[in-house]
Design a protein around this motif. Structure first.
Motif, short mmCIF file in Angstrom:
data_model
loop_
_atom_site.label_atom_id
_atom_site.label_comp_id
_atom_site.label_asym_id
_atom_site.label_seq_id
_atom_site.Cartn_x
_atom_site.Cartn_y
_atom_site.Cartn_z
N CYS A 16 1.04 -1.24 0.00
CA CYS A 16 0.00 0.03 0.02
C CYS A 16 0.89 1.23 -0.19
N GLN A 17 1.83 1.15 0.74
CA GLN A 17 2.87 2.33 0.61
C GLN A 17 3.49 2.48 -0.38
N ASP A 18 4.03 1.40 -0.70
CA ASP A 18 4.70 1.56 -2.21
C ASP A 18 4.04 2.05 -3.23
N MET A 19 2.60 1.83 -3.36
CA MET A 19 1.92 2.36 -4.34
C MET A 19 1.53 3.70 -4.10
N LEU A 20 1.16 4.11 -2.93
CA LEU A 20 0.99 5.53 -2.96
C LEU A 20 2.28 6.28 -3.11
N ASP A 21 3.43 5.77 -2.78
CA ASP A 21 4.80 6.46 -3.28
C ASP A 21 4.95 6.59 -4.59
N ALA A 22 4.70 5.35 -5.56
CA ALA A 22 4.79 5.41 -6.75
C ALA A 22 3.78 6.51 -7.43
N LEU A 23 2.50 6.66 -6.88
CA LEU A 23 1.32 7.38 -7.36
C LEU A 23 2.11 8.86 -7.22
N ASN A 24 2.47 9.14 -5.91
CA ASN A 24 2.68 10.46 -5.67
C ASN A 24 4.26 10.96 -6.55
N ALA A 25 4.73 10.02 -7.08
CA ALA A 25 6.21 10.24 -7.67
C ALA A 25 5.68 10.78 -9.24
N LEU A 26 4.39 10.45 -9.52
CA LEU A 26 3.82 10.89 -10.98
C LEU A 26 3.31 12.30 -10.89
N ARG A 27 3.05 12.93 -9.52
CA ARG A 27 2.56 14.18 -9.45
C ARG A 27 3.65 15.16 -9.77
N THR A 28 3.26 16.16 -10.90
CA THR A 28 4.23 17.16 -11.08
C THR A 28 3.25 18.67 -11.18
N PRO A 29 3.74 19.91 -11.31
CA PRO A 29 2.88 20.91 -11.64
C PRO A 29 2.17 20.90 -12.85
N GLU A 30 2.61 19.90 -13.76
CA GLU A 30 1.78 20.02 -15.19
C GLU A 30 0.80 18.92 -14.85
N LEU A 31 1.04 18.13 -14.10
CA LEU A 31 0.05 17.00 -13.88
C LEU A 31 -0.20 16.65 -12.35
N PRO A 32 -1.05 17.80 -12.27
CA PRO A 32 -1.62 17.73 -10.38
C PRO A 32 -2.56 16.74 -10.45
N PHE A 33 -2.70 16.23 -9.19
CA PHE A 33 -4.10 15.62 -8.69
C PHE A 33 -4.11 15.38 -7.32
N THR A 34 -5.09 14.98 -6.71
CA THR A 34 -5.54 14.74 -5.33
C THR A 34 -5.74 13.15 -5.12
N VAL A 35 -5.23 12.72 -3.95
CA VAL A 35 -5.65 11.43 -3.54
C VAL A 35 -6.20 11.19 -2.35
#
Length: 82
Positions: A16-35
């Protein structure tokens, strides 16, 4: 509209932590998202639904899951691309 994800998780789950970390690594100013991270153990109905399937990631709770156990980066990027 900023994309939103829901991650069903457990506090003691390293996947679960690995997936959250991998997801958060995709966040950029150009590709923002919430989780939102939802602990399945806080709700018996969620335990019944997901139990050993966690982590489970959704972009739209009315649609099928994007992935479980490991992040499907291609599917997440498709959501982020719109």
């Amino acid at each position: 509209m900023i994309p939103h994800f829901t991650l069903y998780s457990r506090s003691y789950c390293h996947l679960c932590q690995d997936m959250l970390d991998a997801l958060n690594a995709l966040r950029t100013p150009e590709l923002p998202f919430t989780v939102d991270v939802i602990d399945v153990d806080a709700d018996p109905a969620l335990v019944a639904r997901f139990d050993e399937l966690v982590p489970v990631l959704f972009a739209d709770l009315a649609q099928p899951e994007l992935c479980h156990y490991f992040l499907d980066e291609a599917r997440v990027r498709a959501v982020l691309a719109g």
